[in-house]
Scaffold this motif. Structure first.
Motif, PDB file in Angstrom:
ATOM      1  N   VAL A  49       0.831  -1.201   0.000  1.00 29.77           N
ATOM      2  CA  VAL A  49       0.000   0.000   0.000  1.00 29.77           C
ATOM      3  C   VAL A  49       0.871   1.257   0.000  1.00 29.77           C
ATOM      4  CG1 VAL A  49      -1.730   1.307   1.286  1.00 29.77           C
ATOM      5  CG2 VAL A  49      -1.943  -1.165   1.082  1.00 29.77           C
ATOM      6  N   CYS A  50       1.978   1.238   0.740  1.00 33.59           N
ATOM      7  CA  CYS A  50       2.871   2.406   0.756  1.00 33.59           C
ATOM      8  C   CYS A  50       3.465   2.671  -0.616  1.00 33.59           C
ATOM      9  CB  CYS A  50       3.977   2.211   1.789  1.00 33.59           C
ATOM     10  SG  CYS A  50       3.432   2.430   3.497  1.00 33.59           S
ATOM     11  N   VAL A  51       3.852   1.611  -1.317  1.00 26.19           N
ATOM     12  CA  VAL A  51       4.393   1.784  -2.670  1.00 26.19           C
ATOM     13  C   VAL A  51       3.341   2.384  -3.593  1.00 26.19           C
ATOM     14  CG1 VAL A  51       5.185   0.533  -4.725  1.00 26.19           C
ATOM     15  CG2 VAL A  51       6.136  -0.027  -2.488  1.00 26.19           C
ATOM     16  N   LEU A  52       2.124   1.849  -3.545  1.00 25.50           N
ATOM     17  CA  LEU A  52       1.048   2.362  -4.395  1.00 25.50           C
ATOM     18  C   LEU A  52       0.707   3.806  -4.050  1.00 25.50           C
ATOM     19  CD1 LEU A  52      -1.312  -0.761  -4.350  1.00 25.50           C
ATOM     20  CD2 LEU A  52      -0.042   0.105  -6.327  1.00 25.50           C
ATOM     21  N   ALA A  53       0.641   4.119  -2.771  1.00 21.64           N
ATOM     22  CA  ALA A  53       0.315   5.486  -2.350  1.00 21.64           C
ATOM     23  C   ALA A  53       1.391   6.459  -2.813  1.00 21.64           C
ATOM     24  CB  ALA A  53       0.161   5.547  -0.834  1.00 21.64           C
ATOM     25  N   ALA A  54       2.648   6.083  -2.658  1.00 18.43           N
ATOM     26  CA  ALA A  54       3.749   6.950  -3.079  1.00 18.43           C
ATOM     27  C   ALA A  54       3.706   7.181  -4.587  1.00 18.43           C
ATOM     28  CB  ALA A  54       5.080   6.342  -2.666  1.00 18.43           C
ATOM     29  N   GLU A  55       3.414   6.155  -5.346  1.00 16.73           N
ATOM     30  CA  GLU A  55       3.337   6.288  -6.807  1.00 16.73           C
ATOM     31  C   GLU A  55       2.227   7.245  -7.231  1.00 16.73           C
ATOM     32  OE1 GLU A  55       4.894   1.796  -8.071  1.00 16.73           O
ATOM     33  OE2 GLU A  55       2.756   2.285  -8.129  1.00 16.73           O
ATOM     34  N   ARG A  56       1.150   7.283  -6.473  1.00 11.55           N
ATOM     35  CA  ARG A  56      -0.004   8.109  -6.827  1.00 11.55           C
ATOM     36  C   ARG A  56      -0.010   9.465  -6.127  1.00 11.55           C
ATOM     37  NH1 ARG A  56      -1.084   2.964  -7.644  1.00 11.55           N
ATOM     38  NH2 ARG A  56      -2.815   2.246  -8.965  1.00 11.55           N
ATOM     39  N   GLY A  57       0.988   9.713  -5.301  1.00 11.08           N
ATOM     40  CA  GLY A  57       1.048  10.985  -4.598  1.00 11.08           C
ATOM     41  C   GLY A  57       0.022  11.120  -3.493  1.00 11.08           C
ATOM     42  N   VAL A  58      -0.415   9.992  -2.926  1.00 12.67           N
ATOM     43  CA  VAL A  58      -1.392  10.000  -1.842  1.00 12.67           C
ATOM     44  C   VAL A  58      -0.658  10.025  -0.501  1.00 12.67           C
ATOM     45  CG1 VAL A  58      -3.258   8.707  -0.724  1.00 12.67           C
ATOM     46  CG2 VAL A  58      -3.100   8.764  -3.222  1.00 12.67           C
ATOM     47  N   THR A  59      -1.095  10.890   0.390  1.00 13.63           N
ATOM     48  CA  THR A  59      -0.474  11.018   1.702  1.00 13.63           C
ATOM     49  C   THR A  59      -0.744   9.775   2.550  1.00 13.63           C
ATOM     50  OG1 THR A  59      -0.648  13.422   1.645  1.00 13.63           O
ATOM     51  CG2 THR A  59      -0.420  12.399   3.811  1.00 13.63           C
ATOM     52  N   ILE A  60       0.274   9.305   3.257  1.00 18.86           N
ATOM     53  CA  ILE A  60       0.183   8.083   4.058  1.00 18.86           C
ATOM     54  C   ILE A  60      -0.001   8.419   5.532  1.00 18.86           C
ATOM     55  CG2 ILE A  60       1.441   6.022   4.827  1.00 18.86           C
ATOM     56  CD1 ILE A  60       2.935   6.133   2.110  1.00 18.86           C
ATOM     57  N   GLY A  61      -1.018   7.812   6.149  1.00 18.65           N
ATOM     58  CA  GLY A  61      -1.249   7.977   7.577  1.00 18.65           C
ATOM     59  C   GLY A  61      -1.275   6.626   8.266  1.00 18.65           C
ATOM     60  N   ALA A  62      -0.861   6.587   9.517  1.00 16.45           N
ATOM     61  CA  ALA A  62      -0.878   5.350  10.308  1.00 16.45           C
ATOM     62  C   ALA A  62      -2.221   5.219  11.012  1.00 16.45           C
ATOM     63  CB  ALA A  62       0.257   5.348  11.323  1.00 16.45           C
ATOM     64  N   GLN A  63      -2.966   4.161  10.703  1.00 19.42           N
ATOM     65  CA  GLN A  63      -4.218   3.922  11.403  1.00 19.42           C
ATOM     66  C   GLN A  63      -3.945   2.933  12.528  1.00 19.42           C
ATOM     67  OE1 GLN A  63      -7.713   2.425   9.291  1.00 19.42           O
ATOM     68  NE2 GLN A  63      -8.912   3.808  10.553  1.00 19.42           N
ATOM     69  N   VAL A  64      -3.878   3.462  13.736  1.00 23.64           N
ATOM     70  CA  VAL A  64      -3.479   2.675  14.904  1.00 23.64           C
ATOM     71  C   VAL A  64      -4.715   2.143  15.624  1.00 23.64           C
ATOM     72  CG1 VAL A  64      -1.321   3.932  15.152  1.00 23.64           C
ATOM     73  CG2 VAL A  64      -3.340   4.731  16.369  1.00 23.64           C
ATOM     74  N   SER A  65      -4.544   1.005  16.310  1.00 28.38           N
ATOM     75  CA  SER A  65      -5.691   0.318  16.868  1.00 28.38           C
ATOM     76  C   SER A  65      -5.313  -0.436  18.125  1.00 28.38           C
ATOM     77  CB  SER A  65      -6.223  -0.680  15.824  1.00 28.38           C
ATOM     78  OG  SER A  65      -7.196  -1.555  16.352  1.00 28.38           O
ATOM     79  N   TYR A  66      -6.339  -0.861  18.844  1.00 33.96           N
ATOM     80  CA  TYR A  66      -6.115  -1.883  19.862  1.00 33.96           C
ATOM     81  C   TYR A  66      -5.638  -3.152  19.157  1.00 33.96           C
ATOM     82  CZ  TYR A  66      -8.743   0.863  23.321  1.00 33.96           C
ATOM     83  OH  TYR A  66      -9.170   1.842  24.183  1.00 33.96           O
ATOM     84  N   GLN A  67      -4.893  -3.996  19.873  1.00 37.37           N
ATOM     85  CA  GLN A  67      -4.390  -5.235  19.293  1.00 37.37           C
ATOM     86  C   GLN A  67      -5.532  -6.253  19.267  1.00 37.37           C
ATOM     87  OE1 GLN A  67      -0.573  -6.262  20.744  1.00 37.37           O
ATOM     88  NE2 GLN A  67      -0.462  -8.179  19.634  1.00 37.37           N
TER      89      GLN A  67
END
Length: 252
Positions: A49-67
């Motif tokens: 997903v990071c590779v695809l987002a970087a290729e498309r110029g989409v900003t990456i955010g960390a969606q954090v959660s309970y385990q």
């Protein structure tokens, strides 16, 4: 001209199982909330997903959660503050490795599911999330519910607090999301989702489940990627927003 960010929860698969159409949604949204392995996602998925987002110029955010892989992060949990802070930092750090390898970076943090709902009012859990963001070391903006303890504590900690609205979720008269355990918590009518999106972007208002107009002013608008027809709906929302004079732009 109104400006708004359009975000979606992505990378919500695990192993051979994929829940979201990441490739197509990344051609529509301006920010991607990437699952970091605790409620969904794994190392290979995060990297892809990071590779695809970087290729498309989409900003990456960390969606954090309970385990909580078994419960998709939507089950209420009581996690000690120090443990939750460490887990938040851990998730951000894991995603940062793959973002940097793709030539990008983690640009913000957003809680998921039960944690997202908890930090609206729970001072202790909200403070633990902020501690985790600070522990990760990048001073990242925090995306969350307007009027929440999470965003208030983010401001106190010197972090950018970014309010978010949902076009496809029902709201209570108090401006909070209707719990998914209740009937009609998710808005499934595509036309209604599109209309709500435009209204939120222009006026910062939406009708509650009871029909009252409430204020939900937001810099970012979320569409869930795990709902049926999510890609087509996201395209419709983006098209109508742009046709109505709204500029789509990432906040981070």
């Amino acid at each position: 001209m109104s400006t708004i960010d359009l975000n979606a929860d992505l990378g919500e698969g695990f192993g051979r199982w994929r829940l979201t159409d990441d490739e197509e949604l990344l051609s529509v949204v301006t920010s991607a909330n990437v699952a970091c392995g605790f409620h969904a996602g794994d190392a290979a998925t995060m990297r892809r997903v990071c590779v695809l987002a970087a290729e498309r110029g989409v900003t990456i955010g960390a969606q954090v959660s309970y385990q909580d892989l078994a419960g998709f992060g939507r089950r209420a949990m009581d996690v000690p503050s120090a443990e939750l802070a460490a887990e938040v930092a851990y998730q951000i750090g894991a995603l940062e490795v793959f973002a940097r390898a793709a030539g990008a970076r983690v640009a913000y943090v957003k809680p998921h599911g039960a944690l997202y709902n908890r930090v609206v009012h729970d001072e202790e859990q909200a403070a633990a999330v902020i501690e985790g963001v600070l522990l990760a070391g990048a001073g990242l903006p925090v995306l969350g519910p307007p009027g929440s303890r999470l965003l208030a504590l983010a401001v106190q900690a010197g972090l950018a607090a970014v309010p978010e609205a949902f076009a496809d979720r029902a709201y209570t008269e108090h401006g909070t999301l209707v719990p998914r355990s209740e009937e009609d918590a998710v808005v499934t009518d595509p036309d209604m989702v599109v209309e709500r999106s435009v209204r939120l972007a222009h006026s910062g208002t939406v009708d509650s489940r009871a029909g009252a107009s409430i204020e939900v002013r937001a810099r970012s608008l979320c569409l869930h990627g795990d709902t049926p027809g999510a890609v087509d709906l996201a395209r419709r929302v983006r098209r109508r927003l742009e046709e109505s004079g709204v500029r789509l732009e990432a906040f981070a």
